[in-house]
Design a protein around this motif. Sequence first.
Motif, short mmCIF file in Angstrom:
data_model
loop_
_atom_site.label_atom_id
_atom_site.label_comp_id
_atom_site.label_asym_id
_atom_site.label_seq_id
_atom_site.Cartn_x
_atom_site.Cartn_y
_atom_site.Cartn_z
N THR A 1 -49.15 91.89 38.68
CA THR A 1 -48.63 91.13 37.54
C THR A 1 -49.38 91.41 36.23
OG1 THR A 1 -49.94 89.23 38.25
CG2 THR A 1 -47.65 89.30 38.95
N ASP A 2 -50.66 91.72 36.30
CA ASP A 2 -51.41 92.01 35.07
C ASP A 2 -50.91 93.27 34.37
OD1 ASP A 2 -52.94 89.80 35.55
OD2 ASP A 2 -54.69 90.91 36.31
N TYR A 3 -50.27 94.15 35.12
CA TYR A 3 -49.79 95.43 34.58
C TYR A 3 -48.26 95.54 34.57
CZ TYR A 3 -54.65 96.49 35.47
OH TYR A 3 -56.03 96.46 35.48
N ASN A 4 -47.56 94.50 35.02
CA ASN A 4 -46.09 94.52 35.11
C ASN A 4 -45.59 95.67 35.99
OD1 ASN A 4 -45.88 92.28 33.41
ND2 ASN A 4 -45.86 93.58 31.58
N ALA B 1 -39.58 93.32 26.74
CA ALA B 1 -39.00 92.05 27.23
C ALA B 1 -38.04 92.24 28.40
CB ALA B 1 -38.33 91.31 26.08
N HIS B 2 -38.46 92.98 29.40
CA HIS B 2 -37.71 93.18 30.64
C HIS B 2 -36.39 93.93 30.46
CE1 HIS B 2 -40.61 90.85 32.83
NE2 HIS B 2 -40.52 89.91 31.91
N LYS B 3 -36.27 94.68 29.37
CA LYS B 3 -35.07 95.48 29.16
C LYS B 3 -35.26 96.92 29.61
CE LYS B 3 -33.02 92.74 25.56
NZ LYS B 3 -31.86 92.84 24.72
N LEU B 4 -36.50 97.38 29.65
CA LEU B 4 -36.81 98.76 30.04
C LEU B 4 -37.60 98.73 31.34
CD1 LEU B 4 -37.10 101.86 29.37
CD2 LEU B 4 -39.26 101.24 28.25
N ASN B 5 -37.21 99.59 32.27
CA ASN B 5 -38.07 99.80 33.44
C ASN B 5 -38.16 101.28 33.75
OD1 ASN B 5 -36.21 100.58 35.56
ND2 ASN B 5 -35.53 98.46 35.65
#
Length: 155
Positions: free
Chosen positions: A64-67, A101-105
């Motif tokens: 979680t610290d690094y997504n 904001a969770h749009k790119l992975n």
Amino acid sequence: MDQNIGTVEIDGFEASAFYALDAFSALLTYAKSDSQKQSDSISAEPLDREVGDSAGLTLKYALTDYNVDLRWQWQKTFSEDAKEGYQVHNITAVWVPQQFAHKLNITLGVDNLFDELYVSHASRTGSSNHPVFGLLQLDDYEPGRNIKLSASYQF
């Protein structure tokens, strides 16, 4: 030329169990499938491309610290009639940059980690009557080790 093979009866089930604790999760699956072509003759037979019985396990850990999500997936397909069983291991890392904001992975992974040579039970191409060798089963081998890098953006 495709043709209708008639009525097919398929019996089976799928079951799964999921467990999660903090940043770790596990998904265990099992599927069973039996098919029979229904015909007027006494000898009904299973479909050529039946998947059969399979099991799977997916382990996931979130950094979680690094997504970043780290995933390991195992799939086992059991032997079915004249079709050999096989197992495949895949590993994947998925990074979701916070500034988007969770749009790119961005996904980096290795499919078929141990380079298993196998034919999926569902992707057989059929058979051919060779003039010298007689009836031959034509197999469609799945790709070997495959390294992937992809990016997706949702807008």
